[in-house]
Design an enzyme around this catalytic site. Sequence first.
Site, PDB file in Angstrom:
ATOM      1  N   ASP A  20       1.199  -6.117  -2.926  1.00  0.00           N
ATOM      2  CA  ASP A  20       1.488  -4.733  -2.553  1.00  0.00           C
ATOM      3  C   ASP A  20       0.496  -3.808  -3.253  1.00  0.00           C
ATOM      4  O   ASP A  20       0.379  -3.840  -4.479  1.00  0.00           O
ATOM      5  CB  ASP A  20       2.919  -4.385  -2.967  1.00  0.00           C
ATOM      6  N   HIS A  75       4.057  -5.243   0.876  1.00  0.00           N
ATOM      7  CA  HIS A  75       4.977  -4.113   0.803  1.00  0.00           C
ATOM      8  C   HIS A  75       6.048  -4.275   1.886  1.00  0.00           C
ATOM      9  O   HIS A  75       5.738  -4.510   3.053  1.00  0.00           O
ATOM     10  CB  HIS A  75       4.233  -2.795   1.004  1.00  0.00           C
ATOM     11  N   SER A 115      10.745   1.678  -1.235  1.00  0.00           N
ATOM     12  CA  SER A 115       9.533   2.400  -0.895  1.00  0.00           C
ATOM     13  C   SER A 115       9.729   3.892  -1.182  1.00  0.00           C
ATOM     14  O   SER A 115      10.041   4.256  -2.313  1.00  0.00           O
ATOM     15  CB  SER A 115       9.152   2.127   0.562  1.00  0.00           C
TER      16      SER A 115
END
Length: 335
Positions: free
Chosen positions: A283, A313, A177
């Site tokens: 995502d 995600h 991320s």
Amino acid sequence: MSLASVVSVVSLCVVYGSVVGNSAIDPFKALNITLNPDGTLTRLSIPPQSPPSPDPNLPTPALSQDLTVNQSKHTWARIYLPHKALHSKTKLPLIVFYHGGGFILSSANSTYFHDFCANMANQTESVVVSLDYRLAPEHRLPAAYEDSLEVLHWIRTSNHPWLCHADYSRSILMGESAGGNIAYNAGLSAAAEAHLLEPIKIQGMVLIQPFFGGTKRTPSEVRLAQDYTIPLPVTDLMWNLSLPFGADRDYEYSNPTIKGGARILDQIKALGWRVAVFGCEGDPLVDRDRGLVKLLRGKAVHVVGNFYQGGRHGIFLGQPSMSRKVFHLVTTLYK
């Protein structure tokens, strides 16, 4: 804890209205944070944390301990070492890991990241160094990028006995991320001064659902506008709190494709780095991740896009079966 997991912890799965991404969402309440008049954040929810475990007699996946990187900046790193390394003279690959959290949340000792790194050290038989970098908005970008490069120099000059088990010529930068964004930008900086990092020789980067953005919404962001893990108001807030003052989401830190990409990518190609990008169709960031793969291919960088149907995600750290896909790929980068 990843951006997605942070959102889950603060229960974003509440009813915000018929369309996620509208003004009905208060991202400060969603993340349980308060912006103070002096520009700092009060973080009202601290995700679960795990202490280091340096005792070889405990049944942990890997040994771990914390070391100071820069006392004046309050940065530190958690080192992970497979148990078997204590009784072996074989040098192990080095993975430098950067945690997620939208640049504003989480830590290297967050249980979510600690468990992933411990399991990765064990299953890939690697030495893992997980950096606790400075967070925004107290320290806006490029502070985290500066810390991400500094830890490489710290490793290079360290004589810590656990790091002596690492083969610096087999090093990989990895992040998830926001940490994937940091790993990418750390890679750009590291490529620019590769000769100064010796004996560290980076072989590549593993970017897990890297957090990138842009002023124009992508189809996946529009398609997943009602995604509860990382709704657009939350990601917009994270960019607003982390980018330099006056910068928008088409700034180079957020949008790696702007102006055709960084010139230093030619150096990454020349160094022979291999890059892997992980993403999934569930995502909202997946189009950003595909755009990065397309950019790297256009620069003739050796890149592999690993994209999966469904998911969300944070799935590559949050679901063991998906974590193993990352671990398997990591072992191939060392061959």
